[in-house]
Design an enzyme around this catalytic site. Structure first.
Site, PDB file in Angstrom:
ATOM      1  CG  ASP A   1      -2.342  -2.618  11.119  1.00 51.86           C
ATOM      2  OD1 ASP A   1      -1.355  -1.879  11.305  1.00 51.86           O
ATOM      3  OD2 ASP A   1      -3.305  -2.313  10.373  1.00 51.86           O
TER       4      ASP A   1
ATOM      5  CD  GLU B   1      -3.192   0.919   0.877  1.00 54.05           C
ATOM      6  OE1 GLU B   1      -3.656  -0.210   1.090  1.00 54.05           O
ATOM      7  OE2 GLU B   1      -3.789   1.820   0.268  1.00 54.05           O
ATOM      8  CG  ASP B   2       1.361   2.847   3.247  1.00 50.53           C
ATOM      9  OD1 ASP B   2       0.395   3.198   2.533  1.00 50.53           O
ATOM     10  OD2 ASP B   2       1.255   2.562   4.449  1.00 50.53           O
TER      11      ASP B   2
HETATM   12 MN    MN Z   1      -0.272  -0.921   9.582  1.00 43.81          MN
END
Ligand code: MN
Length: 477
Positions: free
Chosen positions: A133, A65-66
């Site tokens: 998370d 995602e990042d």
């Molecule tokens: Mn995370």
């Protein structure tokens, strides 16, 4: 640490250095390098004794995602299983779109837990990574701006803590719920926390006495046991008080004593002995051993009145039941030394304790649905969210409301300031009226005006107690 690999495996080391490079230069809101977050998730998953693939996926969970790292690179380096898990966690982050897209082939009434399972490719380990998370994010909420804190805290309380409960991860549920609640309603949190502390302090002497009285009897009967106090969590007290009209007199389990014995027979023996010593309260004996809770929780509960007229709850269980109550699904990964999901995929029948069979059932159903096959959903005993719907604000924030809720219920949940000034509502972008029942996945936009004042007739357009109470308050002003 992970029982299966006392030494850190090379794969795990590779994952850590890959993630460190990928996240280089990124910072968390706390000011720390971003990698501190995936490393914290790794540590949590190790504490839960998860398998290596899950821990590796935990380290990599934010990379796709990042960062520039791709799923294909992850697959090439760590194999299908890790790639599958990372992909699942990434998708779960977009749970909103996922839940929506599922509507095309799932009946409206489908349990949201099942929806989540399907959204995650029916591998429950994805949910476990997501929970780790969320736990770290909740622990580090202080660094975020207040509006964001509240949003994440609310979502934690409404989705992730119940999910932990569904997996019978008791310690996690308590930590998530209490952390989140301290941001959602800080004053109430402090008040209840103090209440629990002072009540426990004043009960200390009595409990000591009761403990020694009970211990003496159990010893005399040659029972092998440990006895200790258990303290109620702040959030569960809050919920219980809401259920009992805030009447503290009806809360009997603020402090409970927990007896742990070696086997099931000893559980019932201990219960019998307790009842010969003290008077059990009518209707407060619960046999969750013969009839486990839906999440697999097992224990005997009884509330008794002691010779000094003190009311105290006892919980009696075996060591395994205790371990399972605290660590839930994660504990079973450890005890079974096997990956439930992989066994399932390979068509092997996993040797699960009966209290975990629902997971197999669920995975089976999720897999069938994904292939477009029919499943008798009624046969699945799943109702974590069965009486709830999820609706969205135009910004995409999720709120859960009881089924049958109306737009004003939604408005008051957002804020009483909003609820008091409603002029209309748009549902899924279209003007609608205040009598329209909200449905799963609706996007609800409340229109307000400063000049609008709350009306008594709105009481007919409200179903939740929360909104009713807020409206009444406003009407009185
Ligand atoms: Mn995370």
């Amino acid at each position: 640490m992970n029982a299966k690999s006392p030494e850190k495996s090379d794969r795990l080391k590779t994952a850590v250095s890959l993630a460190t490079v990928a996240h280089a230069g990124q910072l968390r809101k706390t000011g720390e390098p971003y990698i501190s977050h995936p490393l914290a998730v790794k540590k949590i998953l190790e504490e839960w004794n998860m398998d290596e693939d899950t821990i590796i996926a935990g380290v990599l969970h934010d990379t796709v995602e990042d960062t520039n790292l791709t799923l294909e690179e992850i697959r090439a380096e760590f194999g299908d299983s890790v790639a599958f898990l990372v992909d699942g966690v990434t998708k779960l982050g977009k749970v909103r779109e996922n839940m929506k897209s599922l509507d095309t082939y799932l009946p409206e009434t489908t349990d949201n837990f099942l929806r989540l399972m399907i959204a995650t490719g029916s591998d429950v380990r994805v949910l476990i990574i997501k929970l780790a998370d969320r736990l770290h994010n909740a622990r580090t909420l202080a660094a975020l701006p207040p509006a964001k804190q509240k949003k994440i805290a609310l979502e934690t309380l409404e989705i992730f803590a119940p999910l932990a409960d569904r997996l019978n991860m008791g310690l996690l549920r308590v930590e998530l719920a209490d952390l989140a609640f301290s941001y959602v309603d800080p004053r109430r949190f402090e008040y209840l926390k103090n209440l629990i502390e002072t009540t426990n302090k004043s009960a200390e002497q009595d409990l000591k006495h009761i403990k020694s009285e009970v211990s003496a009897l159990l010893k005399k009967e040659k029972l092998d046991f440990t006895i200790s106090g258990r303290i109620k969590s702040v959030y569960s007290l809050h919920k219980k008080l809401a259920k009992h009209n805030q009447n503290m007199g009806e809360i009997y389990d603020l402090t409970a004593l927990r007896i742990i014995v070696p086997d099931v027979t000893s559980c019932y023996l201990a219960l019998g002995l307790l009842h010969s010593l003290y008077v059990p309260m009518n209707g407060r004996i619960k046999d969750y051993i013969a009839m486990p809770k839906q999440n697999g929780y097992q224990s005997l509960h009884t509330t008794v009145i002691t010779k000094q007229k003190k009311i105290v709850e006892f919980q009696i269980r075996t060591r395994e039941m205790h371990e399972y109550a605290e660590r839930g699904l994660a504990a079973s990964f450890y005890y079974n030394e096997q990956k439930l999901t992989e066994n399932y995929k390979e068509g092997k029948i996993p040797h699960l304790p009966t209290n975990l069979l629902w997971i197999t059932e669920l995975q089976e159903a999720a897999a069938k649905l994904k292939e477009g096959k029919k499943v008798d959903l009624k046969k699945l005993r799943l109702n974590l969210f069965a009486d709830k719907i999820f609706v969205y604000t135009p910004k995409g924030d999720i709120l859960d409301l009881p089924k049958g809720s109306l737009p004003l219920d939604f408005a008051f949940r957002l804020h009483s300031e909003i609820g008091g000034h409603v002029t209309g509502v748009k549902i899924n972008g279209k003007m609608s009226n205040l009598n329209r029942r909200l449905e799963q996945g609706d996007v609800v936009e409340i229109l307000t005006s400063k000049n609008q004042i709350p009306r008594a007739s709105w009481l007919d357009k409200i179903v939740t107690p929360h909104a009713r109470q807020k409206l009444k308050q406003l009407l009185r002003q």
